[in-house]
Design a protein around this motif. Structure first.
Motif, PDB file in Angstrom:
ATOM      1  N   ARG A  77      -1.543   7.226   3.940  1.00 49.83           N
ATOM      2  CA  ARG A  77      -3.005   7.163   3.880  1.00 49.83           C
ATOM      3  C   ARG A  77      -3.450   6.292   5.046  1.00 49.83           C
ATOM      4  NH1 ARG A  77      -1.456   5.356  -0.754  1.00 49.83           N
ATOM      5  NH2 ARG A  77      -1.348   3.568  -1.521  1.00 49.83           N
ATOM      6  N   VAL A  78      -4.724   6.354   5.392  1.00 50.14           N
ATOM      7  CA  VAL A  78      -5.258   5.538   6.478  1.00 50.14           C
ATOM      8  C   VAL A  78      -4.967   4.075   6.154  1.00 50.14           C
ATOM      9  CG1 VAL A  78      -7.366   4.793   7.646  1.00 50.14           C
ATOM     10  CG2 VAL A  78      -7.033   7.215   7.096  1.00 50.14           C
ATOM     11  N   GLY A  79      -4.434   3.361   7.115  1.00 51.47           N
ATOM     12  CA  GLY A  79      -4.107   1.955   6.939  1.00 51.47           C
ATOM     13  C   GLY A  79      -2.646   1.685   6.634  1.00 51.47           C
ATOM     14  N   SER A 135      12.410  16.397   2.620  1.00 48.38           N
ATOM     15  CA  SER A 135      12.486  17.687   3.297  1.00 48.38           C
ATOM     16  C   SER A 135      11.455  18.682   2.781  1.00 48.38           C
ATOM     17  CB  SER A 135      13.891  18.270   3.150  1.00 48.38           C
ATOM     18  OG  SER A 135      14.178  18.439   1.782  1.00 48.38           O
ATOM     19  N   ALA A 136      10.804  18.377   1.672  1.00 51.22           N
ATOM     20  CA  ALA A 136       9.798  19.285   1.114  1.00 51.22           C
ATOM     21  C   ALA A 136       8.408  18.678   1.268  1.00 51.22           C
ATOM     22  CB  ALA A 136      10.086  19.538  -0.363  1.00 51.22           C
ATOM     23  N   PRO A 137       7.523  19.339   2.040  1.00 55.55           N
ATOM     24  CA  PRO A 137       6.182  18.794   2.202  1.00 55.55           C
ATOM     25  C   PRO A 137       5.399  18.835   0.895  1.00 55.55           C
ATOM     26  CG  PRO A 137       6.390  20.889   3.365  1.00 55.55           C
ATOM     27  CD  PRO A 137       7.734  20.571   2.770  1.00 55.55           C
ATOM     28  N   HIS A 138       4.614  17.818   0.647  1.00 59.18           N
ATOM     29  CA  HIS A 138       3.742  17.792  -0.516  1.00 59.18           C
ATOM     30  C   HIS A 138       2.498  17.014  -0.141  1.00 59.18           C
ATOM     31  CE1 HIS A 138       5.148  13.689  -1.186  1.00 59.18           C
ATOM     32  NE2 HIS A 138       6.361  14.170  -0.996  1.00 59.18           N
ATOM     33  N   ASP A 139       1.480  17.099  -0.922  1.00 59.43           N
ATOM     34  CA  ASP A 139       0.195  16.500  -0.599  1.00 59.43           C
ATOM     35  C   ASP A 139      -0.315  15.682  -1.782  1.00 59.43           C
ATOM     36  OD1 ASP A 139      -2.194  15.868   0.618  1.00 59.43           O
ATOM     37  OD2 ASP A 139      -3.138  17.789   0.175  1.00 59.43           O
ATOM     38  N   PRO A 140       0.258  14.492  -2.014  1.00 56.12           N
ATOM     39  CA  PRO A 140      -0.235  13.697  -3.126  1.00 56.12           C
ATOM     40  C   PRO A 140      -1.661  13.223  -2.843  1.00 56.12           C
ATOM     41  CG  PRO A 140       1.330  12.438  -1.846  1.00 56.12           C
ATOM     42  CD  PRO A 140       1.319  13.845  -1.288  1.00 56.12           C
ATOM     43  N   ALA A 141      -2.468  13.176  -3.867  1.00 56.06           N
ATOM     44  CA  ALA A 141      -3.878  12.811  -3.699  1.00 56.06           C
ATOM     45  C   ALA A 141      -4.053  11.417  -3.123  1.00 56.06           C
ATOM     46  CB  ALA A 141      -4.594  12.923  -5.040  1.00 56.06           C
ATOM     47  N   ASP A 142      -3.158  10.476  -3.457  1.00 61.29           N
ATOM     48  CA  ASP A 142      -3.318   9.110  -2.958  1.00 61.29           C
ATOM     49  C   ASP A 142      -2.796   8.924  -1.535  1.00 61.29           C
ATOM     50  OD1 ASP A 142      -0.675   9.446  -3.857  1.00 61.29           O
ATOM     51  OD2 ASP A 142      -0.445   7.301  -4.205  1.00 61.29           O
ATOM     52  N   LYS A 143      -2.059   9.895  -0.990  1.00 63.62           N
ATOM     53  CA  LYS A 143      -1.555   9.838   0.386  1.00 63.62           C
ATOM     54  C   LYS A 143      -1.734  11.211   1.034  1.00 63.62           C
ATOM     55  CE  LYS A 143       1.674   6.106  -0.318  1.00 63.62           C
ATOM     56  NZ  LYS A 143       3.000   5.584   0.023  1.00 63.62           N
ATOM     57  N   PRO A 144      -2.966  11.527   1.451  1.00 63.14           N
ATOM     58  CA  PRO A 144      -3.281  12.879   1.908  1.00 63.14           C
ATOM     59  C   PRO A 144      -2.848  13.218   3.335  1.00 63.14           C
ATOM     60  CG  PRO A 144      -5.224  11.520   2.046  1.00 63.14           C
ATOM     61  CD  PRO A 144      -4.146  10.674   1.404  1.00 63.14           C
TER      62      PRO A 144
END
Length: 75
Positions: free
Chosen positions: A32-34, A4-13
């Motif tokens: 992530r792409v793929g 429920s909380a958006p986050h932006d991990p570097a490995d899954k942008p």
């Protein structure tokens, strides 16, 4: 997996989100792409939704794209 909380991990942008305007919920899923696409809720009304299987839905839709355009996209 949805959170429920958006986050932006570097490995899954990339973030997938489903919004319910009535309750302001936004389940998210980082990718992530793929990565395979998850099932996500499609809200019809507050507290009423359908889970949409995104991966098989997009694959089925892509099969309907004319070969000419698929060749352009797959280059």
């Amino acid at each position: 997996m949805l959170s429920s909380a958006p986050h932006d991990p570097a490995d899954k942008p990339l973030t997938l989100a489903a919004y319910d305007a009535g309750r302001r919920r936004s389940p998210t899923s980082n990718r992530r792409v793929g990565d395979l696409l998850p099932s996500m809720p499609l809200f019809l009304a507050p507290e009423q939704y359908l889970n949409v299987p995104l991966e098989p839905t997009y694959l089925a839709a892509y099969e309907g794209v004319p070969r000419f355009y698929r060749n352009m996209l797959e280059r």
